[in-house]
Scaffold this motif. Structure first.
Motif, PDB file in Angstrom:
ATOM      1  N   VAL A   9      -4.477   6.690  -8.589  1.00  0.00           N
ATOM      2  CA  VAL A   9      -5.537   5.320  -8.456  1.00  0.00           C
ATOM      3  C   VAL A   9      -5.421   4.032  -9.489  1.00  0.00           C
ATOM      4  CG1 VAL A   9      -7.642   5.737  -9.672  1.00  0.00           C
ATOM      5  CG2 VAL A   9      -7.339   4.109  -7.648  1.00  0.00           C
ATOM      6  N   GLU A  10      -4.273   4.654 -10.518  1.00  0.00           N
ATOM      7  CA  GLU A  10      -3.978   3.640 -11.600  1.00  0.00           C
ATOM      8  C   GLU A  10      -3.150   3.545 -11.421  1.00  0.00           C
ATOM      9  OE1 GLU A  10      -4.120   3.017 -15.979  1.00  0.00           O
ATOM     10  OE2 GLU A  10      -3.883   4.939 -15.858  1.00  0.00           O
ATOM     11  N   PHE A  11      -2.347   3.981 -10.573  1.00  0.00           N
ATOM     12  CA  PHE A  11      -0.523   4.342 -10.577  1.00  0.00           C
ATOM     13  C   PHE A  11      -0.454   3.276  -9.544  1.00  0.00           C
ATOM     14  CE2 PHE A  11       3.985   5.604 -10.268  1.00  0.00           C
ATOM     15  CZ  PHE A  11       4.534   4.535 -11.627  1.00  0.00           C
ATOM     16  N   HIS A  12      -1.132   2.914  -8.638  1.00  0.00           N
ATOM     17  CA  HIS A  12      -1.046   2.441  -7.107  1.00  0.00           C
ATOM     18  C   HIS A  12      -1.984   1.256  -7.850  1.00  0.00           C
ATOM     19  CE1 HIS A  12      -2.364   0.813  -3.759  1.00  0.00           C
ATOM     20  NE2 HIS A  12      -1.413   1.861  -3.316  1.00  0.00           N
ATOM     21  N   GLY A  34       0.645  -0.526  -0.207  1.00  0.00           N
ATOM     22  CA  GLY A  34       0.030  -0.376   0.233  1.00  0.00           C
ATOM     23  C   GLY A  34       1.379   1.261   0.224  1.00  0.00           C
ATOM     24  N   TRP A  35       0.407   2.073  -0.778  1.00  0.00           N
ATOM     25  CA  TRP A  35       0.794   3.216  -0.565  1.00  0.00           C
ATOM     26  C   TRP A  35       0.118   5.031  -0.864  1.00  0.00           C
ATOM     27  CZ3 TRP A  35       2.538   6.815  -5.744  1.00  0.00           C
ATOM     28  CH2 TRP A  35       2.995   7.377  -5.514  1.00  0.00           C
ATOM     29  N   HIS A  36       0.414   5.746   0.173  1.00  0.00           N
ATOM     30  CA  HIS A  36      -0.749   6.977   0.906  1.00  0.00           C
ATOM     31  C   HIS A  36      -2.190   5.954  -0.026  1.00  0.00           C
ATOM     32  CE1 HIS A  36       2.916   8.920   1.315  1.00  0.00           C
ATOM     33  NE2 HIS A  36       3.415   9.019   0.520  1.00  0.00           N
ATOM     34  N   ARG A  37      -2.531   5.210   0.591  1.00  0.00           N
ATOM     35  CA  ARG A  37      -3.711   4.725   0.423  1.00  0.00           C
ATOM     36  C   ARG A  37      -5.489   5.891   0.465  1.00  0.00           C
ATOM     37  NH1 ARG A  37      -4.441  -0.084  -1.465  1.00  0.00           N
ATOM     38  NH2 ARG A  37      -3.087  -2.302  -1.370  1.00  0.00           N
ATOM     39  N   GLY A  38      -4.446   6.758   1.911  1.00  0.00           N
ATOM     40  CA  GLY A  38      -5.447   7.523   1.962  1.00  0.00           C
ATOM     41  C   GLY A  38      -5.363   8.647   1.036  1.00  0.00           C
ATOM     42  N   MET A  39      -4.649   8.495   0.520  1.00  0.00           N
ATOM     43  CA  MET A  39      -5.128   9.810  -1.091  1.00  0.00           C
ATOM     44  C   MET A  39      -5.264   9.662  -2.125  1.00  0.00           C
ATOM     45  SD  MET A  39      -1.354  11.690   0.765  1.00  0.00           S
ATOM     46  CE  MET A  39      -1.318  13.234  -0.445  1.00  0.00           C
ATOM     47  N   LEU A  40      -5.887   8.691  -2.268  1.00  0.00           N
ATOM     48  CA  LEU A  40      -5.971   7.693  -3.720  1.00  0.00           C
ATOM     49  C   LEU A  40      -7.489   8.606  -4.271  1.00  0.00           C
ATOM     50  CD1 LEU A  40      -4.484   4.449  -3.935  1.00  0.00           C
ATOM     51  CD2 LEU A  40      -3.648   6.632  -4.644  1.00  0.00           C
ATOM     52  N   ILE A  41      -7.918   9.857  -4.059  1.00  0.00           N
ATOM     53  CA  ILE A  41      -8.877  10.753  -4.529  1.00  0.00           C
ATOM     54  C   ILE A  41      -9.296  10.561  -5.646  1.00  0.00           C
ATOM     55  CG2 ILE A  41      -9.916  12.400  -5.144  1.00  0.00           C
ATOM     56  CD1 ILE A  41      -7.940  13.583  -2.858  1.00  0.00           C
ATOM     57  N   ASP A  42     -10.384   9.723  -6.692  1.00  0.00           N
ATOM     58  CA  ASP A  42     -11.010   8.686  -7.205  1.00  0.00           C
ATOM     59  C   ASP A  42     -10.232   9.869  -9.024  1.00  0.00           C
ATOM     60  OD1 ASP A  42     -12.602  10.911  -7.172  1.00  0.00           O
ATOM     61  OD2 ASP A  42     -13.927   9.868  -7.360  1.00  0.00           O
ATOM     62  N   ASP A  43      -9.906  11.581  -8.566  1.00  0.00           N
ATOM     63  CA  ASP A  43      -9.786  11.945 -10.111  1.00  0.00           C
ATOM     64  C   ASP A  43      -8.053  12.966 -10.025  1.00  0.00           C
ATOM     65  OD1 ASP A  43     -10.305  14.123  -8.080  1.00  0.00           O
ATOM     66  OD2 ASP A  43     -11.359  15.503  -9.063  1.00  0.00           O
ATOM     67  N   ALA A  44      -7.487  12.732  -9.018  1.00  0.00           N
ATOM     68  CA  ALA A  44      -6.525  13.190  -8.618  1.00  0.00           C
ATOM     69  C   ALA A  44      -5.399  12.425  -9.401  1.00  0.00           C
ATOM     70  CB  ALA A  44      -5.756  12.786  -6.818  1.00  0.00           C
ATOM     71  N   THR A  45      -4.918  12.740 -10.494  1.00  0.00           N
ATOM     72  CA  THR A  45      -3.163  13.031 -11.460  1.00  0.00           C
ATOM     73  C   THR A  45      -2.138  12.395 -10.612  1.00  0.00           C
ATOM     74  OG1 THR A  45      -3.275  14.618 -12.070  1.00  0.00           O
ATOM     75  CG2 THR A  45      -4.985  12.928 -13.367  1.00  0.00           C
TER      76      THR A  45
END
Length: 451
Positions: free
Chosen positions: A112-115, A56-67
């Motif tokens: 979220v895709e890069f995660h 897991g990598w910064h899961r709490g920041m995986l806002i759906d439209d954040a790039t």
């Protein structure tokens, strides 16, 4: 991996890794590719320990439209090995989205895709990691008056185990940073836990959020909370007049080039300080200009319509936070007039950044053999190896905590692929031991890693 009980002699690994975030995933990939090339006695024996139960990598920041703010080409491998099967492009092909991504004409994938890519890559080398294993101590193993090995004590659900290494690579990441005197609670959050906590507010009709901070994460949090809770007021608090745009222009981006690490490392201390001052706006407390424009446009529309839910309390700082079971009172003080404004909110979110974990905090008495500079900072060689006393012969490598020696880009994703290649070259260059304890030959490709 097998447990080693007190009194047993554990097998020696060429390298043990502490933490399994993106940096050490990239390290595991580089080792895997090396071993696939050379095989036999020249293969490096390595293992990693990660206290999280899964990647897991910064899961709490995986806002759906954040790039992402870096190009997809700065993945875990491409700058080191463009032909790697672990690249983001290979990930896209495996997911059936390669053509769609190309047609999108964008260098910056969704976060979220890069995660998901990082999870995909980590799964391909999961034989090299033990999840749910926390490193709790490191002890020296002395032979002929010198520290030849390091014993790493690891705690898991099965108890304690000891693993022996000739080299360590420490990739323990960053720790959420809160202002002095402020503690996290049910209604006082750090932005790293935003998505983990925000679902609990569904159905509660929150009326106000306060977001503290002036960087990308703060702006993303403001936009997300404003969108997700359409009846709530969102107050952004920062000491500037407004968000500052990130300098991502082509020339400024050279600060993230691999050769910039060489230049920074060789520069005198006064030049290092000037470079950090000049180019801090490429990475610290800055926001993508598109997001700035979106937020300003939203604020202006609300003023026109007379329904102001988005408020910016600029040239101000949060001076007090008091949490109660049903609310949190935030006191905001103007830096110009000193006037105080009390805001009763459902949640205060601190997007106040991170601090690096103490890179040698786990080393115990081994840390006594690590050298420090005049300011008390750990000394790090160009190959990311901690400078040590001559009788500490083990390699201790850092993936993070090296900005003072290697510059802004050294711990970032932009440099990850190159950095692990340099660490691998260094480990190989130190010479490795066979199972019999005899030195074994160094692989022929030392120095061939792309720079």
């Amino acid at each position: 991996m097998s447990q080693v009980l007190p009194g047993d002699v554990p097998p020696v690994h060429d390298l043990l890794g502490i933490g399994f975030g993106p940096s050490n995933v990239a390290m595991a990939i580089a080792l895997s590719e090396h071993n696939a090339r050379v095989g036999g006695q020249e293969a490096i024996t390595a293992h990693f320990f990660e206290q999280q139960p899964r990647f897991g990598w910064h899961r709490g920041m995986l806002i759906d439209d954040a790039t992402m703010q870096v190009s997809f080409l700065k993945d875990l491998v491409t700058l080191r090995n463009p032909a790697s099967e672990f690249s983001f492009l290979c990930y896209l092909q495996s997911k059936g989205r390669l053509i769609d991504f190309i047609n999108h004409k964008n260098l910056f994938p969704l976060r979220v895709e890069f995660h998901d890519y990082l999870e995909w890559a980590a799964a391909k080398v999961d034989d090299m990691v033990s999840y749910g294993h926390e490193v709790v101590g490191v002890a020296p193993v002395v032979r002929d008056g010198a520290v030849e090995y390091l014993d790493v004590t690891v705690r898991s659900g099965e108890g304690l185990a000891v693993h022996r290494a000739r080299n360590l690579v420490i990739g323990t990441g960053l720790r959420p940073l809160m202002p002095e005197g402020v503690e996290r609670g049910d209604r006082v959050w750090h932005n790293s836990e935003l998505l983990a906590k925000v679902d609990a507010l569904e159905g509660t009709s929150p009326s106000r959020f306060v977001v503290v901070g002036a960087g990308q994460s703060a702006a993303e949090n403001v936009a997300y909370l404003h969108r997700r809770f359409p009846e709530a007021e969102v107050c952004a608090v920062f000491s500037r007049y407004g968000y500052s745009p990130a300098d991502d222009s082509s020339f400024a981006n050279r600060i993230f080039d691999p050769e910039a690490v060489d230049q920074y490392f060789a520069a005198p201390e006064d030049v290092k300080r000037r470079l950090m001052d000049y180019h801090g706006n490429t990475n610290y407390s800055v926001v993508d200009i598109d997001l700035i424009d979106d937020l300003y446009g939203q604020m202006y529309r609300e003023k026109v319509l007379g329904t102001e839910r988005l408020r910016f309390l600029n040239v101000s700082r949060l001076t007090d936070v008091k949490e109660t079971p049903d609310k949190v009172r935030a006191t905001v003080t103007s830096l110009v007039t000193g006037e105080e404004t009390a805001l009763d909110a459902d949640v205060v979110v601190f997007a106040t950044g991170y601090s690096p974990a103490d890179p040698i905090g786990l080393l115990g008495e081994v840390a006594d053999g690590c050298l420090r500079d005049d300011e008390g900072r750990v000394r790090v060689e160009r190959d990311y190896r901690i400078a040590t006393e001559p009788d500490l012969r083990c390699g201790i490598y850092l993936q993070g905590g090296t900005e003072h020696t290697h510059g802004i880009t050294s711990p970032l994703l932009s440099n990850t692929a190159i950095r692990v290649g340099e660490i691998l070259d260094s480990v190989l260059g130190q010479g490795l031991e066979s199972a019999s304890g005899q030195a074994r030959p160094v692989a022929d490709e030392i120095g061939s890693t792309a720079r």
